[in-house]
Scaffold this active site. Structure first.
Site, mmCIF file in Angstrom:
data_model
loop_
_atom_site.group_PDB
_atom_site.id
_atom_site.type_symbol
_atom_site.label_atom_id
_atom_site.label_comp_id
_atom_site.label_asym_id
_atom_site.label_seq_id
_atom_site.Cartn_x
_atom_site.Cartn_y
_atom_site.Cartn_z
ATOM 1 N N GLU A 1 0.845 -1.191 0.000
ATOM 2 C CA GLU A 1 0.000 0.000 0.000
ATOM 3 C C GLU A 1 0.879 1.239 0.000
ATOM 4 O O GLU A 1 1.765 1.382 0.859
ATOM 5 C CB GLU A 1 -0.892 0.039 1.245
ATOM 6 C CG GLU A 1 -2.048 -0.924 1.218
ATOM 7 C CD GLU A 1 -3.044 -0.641 2.355
ATOM 8 O OE1 GLU A 1 -4.225 -1.011 2.206
ATOM 9 O OE2 GLU A 1 -2.661 -0.064 3.389
ATOM 10 N N CYS A 2 0.644 2.136 -0.938
ATOM 11 C CA CYS A 2 1.300 3.439 -0.983
ATOM 12 C C CYS A 2 2.823 3.293 -0.930
ATOM 13 O O CYS A 2 3.427 2.901 -1.917
ATOM 14 C CB CYS A 2 0.766 4.342 0.123
ATOM 15 S SG CYS A 2 1.014 6.103 -0.182
ATOM 16 N N GLY A 3 3.459 3.575 0.207
ATOM 17 C CA GLY A 3 4.896 3.427 0.295
ATOM 18 C C GLY A 3 5.357 2.013 -0.013
ATOM 19 O O GLY A 3 6.395 1.800 -0.639
#
Length: 471
Positions: free
Chosen positions: A365-367
């Site tokens: 997720e994301c990072g």
């Protein structure tokens, strides 16, 4: 106190008013009185609940009016209330700020009304005096307003400034419960996604103690405790609370499967909800956790555990690989862009992650998504090789803020969702995609249902996107 704890929500007209500092200071100051204090945060926020936990010694969770069904919010609030004497929750943004359209706006005021917790306003007095009373009056009388228990004025400059503010409040019904000065003790270091994380804040305990000192000296704590409200039990029909059945709030799409459904538990004259849980991505989940990978919602982690999953933590920053005996891997969001060089040099972590992904599912997720990609450019434009498991190149040098609620429909199956299932969550990042293959993982709309470009990637067992799952 007996039964479920009383609660209140610290809110404000806008961000930057001092909600977090006031919340943390109140939590610690009231804890000193021997009260068991619980914490919560309305809306999507990973950072503030960690400060609540540091101030209270108890876990804090998120209550999200957009992504969560009312039964879910009630269940989470009930869980906090069962273990506390008083809940001091923190609102997001301004009291009424949320989506412009839709029944579930995500506004703090909606959570306050749903749970029956009154609002304690924090008003920034910088550049204002009598007008603060007009703002407070407007917030208290806005159509559909939750009860306003009082106001704390922050950044009061002088005794004369205080007298002017008091003159304004003498004309309205909102009581003044305290004045806080402009004081370095009441400031917290911040960065691009909000406050510096609790675990990275220097002298955190001393800072919290100083905030509590200031709050205890200048705020009427007896009035704060007396003004808190009982949790309002939501009498949602039991037919909507059967284990595994969706609990849909107004405006939800019929295809959507909420993260929690519920089972009614009757205890005395209270109606409580024991939530069912979001399907975990595996039975034993290797989860990255350190300063680069810290954004994982407590309610999700708790849900996985209650569903029978085990968590095997590992630290990519310490060059640790996912556990060999895990059957799935989860890379949360966080701040990999601040540690890109170190991550790129951690050969054991990267080799172990690639080996794991050859036989078992991995999601980022994301990072975490950025680290699963080909390259990550840091703030100075230096390009670092990442895991190379997904066809995406990202950059923190070419910064553009992306922020908002999201509906997601998965184009491809994942370890935690089937193809076509819908979920709710959000995006909040400054990184941009600078290269790679077209997105193929999910279709997105914003919180109001407006279509957005497809998002994320899937290659074999590896999936990832900038989307943060909430429910």
């Amino acid at each position: 106190m007996t039964g479920l704890a009383r609660g209140l929500i610290v809110s404000a007209p806008r961000s930057g008013s001092g909600k977090t500092v006031v919340t943390i200071g109140l939590q610690r100051a009231l804890s000193r009185r021997g009260l068991r204090i619980g914490g919560a945060k309305t809306g999507p926020d990973y950072i503030d609940p960690a400060f609540h936990a540091a101030a209270t010694g108890r876990p804090s969770c998120n209550l999200d009016g957009f992504a969560m069904a009312p039964a879910t919010i009630e269940a989470l609030a009930t869980g906090i209330a069962a273990e506390a004497d008083l809940i001091v929750a923190e609102g997001a943004m301004g009291l009424y700020d949320g989506l412009a359209r839709g029944a579930a706006t995500g506004a703090t005021a909606d959570i306050a009304a749903l749970l029956g917790w009154p609002v304690l306003l924090v008003l920034d007095a910088s550049g204002a005096a009598h007008s603060l009373a007009a703002v407070a009056h407007g917030l208290a009388t806005f159509p559909g307003a939750p009860p306003i228990m009082g106001a704390i004025v922050n950044r009061c400059a002088s005794p004369r400034h205080r007298r002017m503010i008091e003159a304004g409040f003498a004309r309205i019904a909102v009581p003044l419960l305290g004045f806080l000065p402009t004081d370095a003790r009441l400031e917290m270091p911040s960065r691009h996604l909000g406050l510096v994380q609790a675990g990275e804040t220097a002298d955190l305990e001393a800072r919290i103690e100083a905030m509590a000192d200031c709050i205890a000296e200048r705020v009427d704590l007896d009035a704060v405790v007396a003004g808190a409200g009982r949790l309002r039990a939501q009498r949602i029909p039991s037919s909507q609370r059967r284990l595994g059945s969706p609990v849909a709030s107004a405006g939800q799409e019929p295809r959507e499967t909420p993260a929690y459904a519920g089972v009614t538990v009757v205890e005395g004259d209270r109606h409580m909800t024991e939530p069912s849980r979001l399907r975990p991505p595996g039975q034993r989940i290797a989860v990255a956790r350190d300063a680069a990978f810290a954004f994982l919602y407590p309610h999700m982690l708790d849900g996985w555990r209650r569903a029978g999953a085990e968590i095997a933590w590992f630290s990519p920053l310490n060059d640790e690989a996912p556990a060999d005996d895990a059957d799935s891997c989860w890379l949360p969001g966080g701040y990999p862009e601040l540690h890109a060089g170190r991550l790129a040099g951690n050969a054991r972590f990267l080799a172990g992650l690639r080996q794991f992904a050859a036989t078992r599912p991995v999601h980022g997720e994301c990072g975490g998504y950025m680290v699963l990609g080909q390259t990550l450019a840091d703030s100075e434009g230096k390009v670092h090789r990442m895991a190379g498991l997904l066809p995406v190149e990202t950059s923190f040098a070419q910064r553009r803020m992306t922020l908002g609620y999201r509906h997601v429909a998965w184009r491809e199956p994942t370890g935690f969702a089937e193809r076509g299932e819908m979920r709710r969550g959000h995006e909040f990042h400054y990184a941009t995609i600078t290269g790679g293959a077209p997105a193929n993982l999910a279709d997105l709309t914003d919180g109001e249902g407006n279509p957005l470009p497809p998002a994320g990637h899937r290659i074999a067992r590896v999936t990832g996107s900038f989307f943060h799952l909430i429910a």
